[in-house]
Enzyme design. Structure first.
Site, PDB file in Angstrom:
ATOM      1  N   HIS A 191       0.819  -1.217   0.000  1.00  0.00           N
ATOM      2  CA  HIS A 191       0.000   0.000   0.000  1.00  0.00           C
ATOM      3  C   HIS A 191       0.845   1.255   0.000  1.00  0.00           C
ATOM      4  CE1 HIS A 191      -3.175  -2.920   0.710  1.00  0.00           C
ATOM      5  NE2 HIS A 191      -3.856  -2.065  -0.017  1.00  0.00           N
ATOM      6  N   GLU A 435     -11.000 -11.116  -4.834  1.00  0.00           N
ATOM      7  CA  GLU A 435      -9.553 -11.016  -4.643  1.00  0.00           C
ATOM      8  C   GLU A 435      -8.980 -12.196  -3.875  1.00  0.00           C
ATOM      9  OE1 GLU A 435      -8.609  -7.364  -2.551  1.00  0.00           O
ATOM     10  OE2 GLU A 435     -10.373  -7.512  -1.275  1.00  0.00           O
ATOM     11  N   ASP A 459      -4.382  -8.403  -4.366  1.00  0.00           N
ATOM     12  CA  ASP A 459      -4.488  -9.511  -3.419  1.00  0.00           C
ATOM     13  C   ASP A 459      -4.631 -10.841  -4.129  1.00  0.00           C
ATOM     14  OD1 ASP A 459      -4.229  -8.592  -0.737  1.00  0.00           O
ATOM     15  OD2 ASP A 459      -6.056  -7.429  -1.033  1.00  0.00           O
ATOM     16  N   CYS A 506      -9.845  -3.430 -10.355  1.00  0.00           N
ATOM     17  CA  CYS A 506      -9.309  -2.228  -9.705  1.00  0.00           C
ATOM     18  C   CYS A 506      -7.940  -2.435  -9.078  1.00  0.00           C
ATOM     19  CB  CYS A 506     -10.299  -1.678  -8.690  1.00  0.00           C
ATOM     20  SG  CYS A 506     -10.578  -2.793  -7.313  1.00  0.00           S
TER      21      CYS A 506
HETATM   22  C1  PEP Z   1      -6.556  -5.291  -4.677  1.00  0.00           C
HETATM   23  O1  PEP Z   1      -6.319  -6.104  -3.794  1.00  0.00           O
HETATM   24  O2  PEP Z   1      -6.319  -5.506  -5.892  1.00  0.00           O
HETATM   25  C2  PEP Z   1      -7.132  -3.968  -4.349  1.00  0.00           C
HETATM   26  C3  PEP Z   1      -7.493  -3.141  -5.294  1.00  0.00           C
HETATM   27  O3  PEP Z   1      -7.252  -3.609  -3.051  1.00  0.00           O
HETATM   28  P1  PEP Z   1      -6.040  -3.218  -2.088  1.00  0.00           P
HETATM   29  O4  PEP Z   1      -4.843  -2.907  -2.941  1.00  0.00           O
HETATM   30  O5  PEP Z   1      -6.473  -2.026  -1.292  1.00  0.00           O
HETATM   31  O6  PEP Z   1      -5.847  -4.430  -1.247  1.00  0.00           O
HETATM   32 MG    MG Z   2      -7.198  -5.977  -1.834  1.00  0.00          MG
END
Ligand code: PEP
Ligand code: MG
Length: 581
Positions: A191, A435, A459, A506
């Site tokens: 993140h 995910e 994920d 996403c």
């Molecule tokens: C993902 O896991 O692809 C996602 C978009 O969520 P995050 O990156 O916040 O886990």
């Molecule tokens: Mg995620």
């Protein structure tokens, strides 16, 4: 000049003197001392040892008084180290032989001790690592306490070289002063990396030992596109990079011209491009870059920014600001995805208790275990739903029952609002992140219970390949070009289509131009990404035909290794968008 290669996570070039932070965020301004400063540095070592010893003795006596001698014995190990003549000698020798500053010698030797304890098989020795850490912190506080780094109050532009940065630290970086950052730890979709991209700060992560290579004040170039960190560049390299920086800015301006053009393939197939945000103010950046709405609002950043737990009103205000800035365009608000690398201190969760944070109490699990917090957020989303075009999304669904439980709590929140006479959209669209491999396997069933899917490849890759997305030691294994991942993505898109459920993607894969033709060929028509990525992705979409992308997808699905797929996708992207070079 020294050149190091890491994982490129946020493109662009940054050139500035370095600020180096060690694992405890202490700023080790200098690694070496001049020969005439050595006795002075050795004196600092002695003073710090005496001060730390006095402190621990006092702590031990107080603990003994309140909790008994046995409890106070936990400080015996600390005192043993601080009183040890051989430990003192080791520090003094390190200062003398290497001309290290006292602080640098302490941090080097304590890291060596930590490594040695970690290598021992007995758990009791492993536990000692924390004590060593504690001693290091105490000594550094005496040596450097007054310059413990505060990244919020920098006076000059710098690049930050850190062991690691948490997502909340990254979110708070002052963009006008921190031109880029580099870390020892981290992975492509940690993140911290995602935030760097969304804030637009060039960044390279996973360099392992960059904090011991660069000294505070060294001039550093960060090439966030190639993943290079250049310390003390030659005049020639510096000039080259100054030019590259300017060219990148120009390329960015060229892409800006695409903003108002539709994301449409050459044969007229329309694609929807949406933005990912962490904070409401990012909506404007997304719209400026051509986003048609927000496909992912990571609401947990409301927790990571403040010291206190957000109230229902805080949630509501943030959602209202984002919705108003969107002027009627759609927004998908994802419920709290706290935990794992987004620590939930605000919820009183102790990250130390999570032995496998990504497999632990995170995300929807954390919400279902803290119903009051979850309900406050659900109420805020529902109340905000009348202000615009809002959908609600649950993250990390790994079981059908989890989704049902979340929906049940949503229905309860609706009933409460009904009773209180508060307005909300009864027909609010409800979706889930797909995910986890189990959600992919159950996507046929899950599709019957939701309005939409959003594939979270960040994920999904880590859970499919069993590779921690934030761990630099396994970073080469973490790739979306793996045939297993691609099959999963295909399956979700196909099942969603068959069952008439809307489907977007996403994860960071949506903003990686290398994957755009493949995802189009697999049938994806909705992408959500960091705003910086939108123009380039749009450019690719506008240069391909559906037929061409479908052929590519068929070819890729016959391949068996990530290398082969990676090379094929990269070649295709460079044919379509040679400027990306
Ligand atoms: C993902 O896991 O692809 C996602 C978009 O969520 P995050 O990156 O916040 O886990
Ligand atoms: Mg995620």
């Amino acid at each position: 000049m020294e050149v190091k290669k890491g994982i490129p996570v946020s493109p662009g070039v940054a050139i500035a003197p370095a600020v180096v932070l060690d694992a405890e965020e202490y700023r080790i301004t200098q690694r070496t001392a001049s020969p005439d400063e050595v006795p002075h540095e050795q004196e600092h070592v002695d003073l710090a040892l005496v001060a730390a010893r006095n402190e621990v003795e006092e702590l031990r006596d107080r603990t003994s008084e309140h909790f008994g001698r046995e409890t106070a014995a936990i400080f015996d190990f600390h005192l043993g180290v601080l009183n040890s003549e051989s430990f003192r000698q080791k520090l003094l020798d390190s200062v003398e032989k290497n001309s290290y500053t006292a602080a640098y010698a302490v941090s080097q030797i304590m890291h060596e001790y930590q490594r040695r304890f970690l290598d021992m098989r007995e758990p009791v020795f492993n536990d000692r690592v924390k004590d060593v850490y504690d001693i290091e912190k105490r000594l550094l506080r005496h040596l450097l306490g007054h310059i413990r780094e505060d990244l919020l109050h920098l006076s000059e532009p710098v690049v930050v070289i850190a062991h690691d940065l948490t997502p909340s630290q990254t979110a708070q970086l002052d963009r006008s002063k921190v031109l880029g950052f580099v870390t020892d730890a981290g992975g492509l979709t940690s993140h911290t990396a995602i935030l760097a991209r969304s804030v637009g700060i060039p960044a390279v992560v996973g360099l392992n030992d960059i904090t011991s290579t660069v000294s505070g004040g060294d001039l550093v170039i960060i090439d966030g596109t190639k993943g290079l960190v250049i310390c003390k560049p030659t005049e020639e390299t510096l000039e080259e990079y100054e030019e590259t920086g300017e060219r990148l800015i120009e390329f960015g301006h060229e892409l800006d011209e695409l903003r108002d053009l539709p994301a449409e393939t050459l044969d007229g197939e329309r694609v929807e491009l949406l933005g990912n945000i962490e904070f409401p103010h990012e909506v404007t950046t997304c719209l400026n870059r051509g986003a048609e709405g927000i496909g992912l609002y990571r609401t947990e950043f409301l927790y990571l920014r403040g010291e206190t737990e957000p109230t229902e009103a805080d949630h509501y205000e943030a959602y209202r600001d984002a919705i108003e800035a969107l002027g009627g365009r759609p927004i998908v608000i994802r419920t709290l995805d706290l935990g794992a690398d987004k620590y939930a201190q605000a919820l009183g969760e102790d990250p130390e208790r999570e032995r496998n944070p990504f497999l632990g109490l995170r995300s929807i699990r954390l919400c279902l275990a803290n119903v009051d917090i979850f309900k406050a957020q659900l109420r805020a989303i529902l109340r905000a739903s009348v202000l615009g075009h809002v959908s609600i999304m649950f993250p990390l669904i790994s079981k059908v029952m989890e989704l049902r439980q979340a929906k049940w709590l949503l229905a309860e929140a609706m009933e409460d609002l009904d009773e209180e006479g508060i307005e909300y959209r009864k027909d609010i669209r409800v979706g889930i992140m797909v995910e986890t491999p189990s959600a992919v396997a159950m996507s046929g069933t899950l599709a019957r219970e939701v309005d939409f899917f959003s594939i979270g490849t960040n994920d999904l890759i880590q859970y499919t390949l069993a590779v921690d997305r934030a761990n630099e030691r396994v970073a080469p294994l973490y790739t979306g070009a793996d045939p297993a991942v691609i099959r999963f993505v295909r399956d979700v898109i196909h099942r969603a289509k068959r069952q008439g459920v809307d489907c977007s993607l996403c994860g960071e894969m949506a903003g990686d131009p290398m994957f755009t033709p493949l995802l189009l060929g697999l049938g994806l028509r909705k992408f959500s990404m960091a705003p910086t990525d939108i123009p380039e992705i749009k450019q690719i979409i506008r240069r391909v035909t559906t037929n061409q992308t479908q052929k590519l997808a068929r070819r890729v699905l016959r391949m068996e290794s990530d290398r082969e797929i990676y090379n094929c996708l990269r070649d295709e992207m460079l044919r379509i968008l040679p400027e990306a070079m």
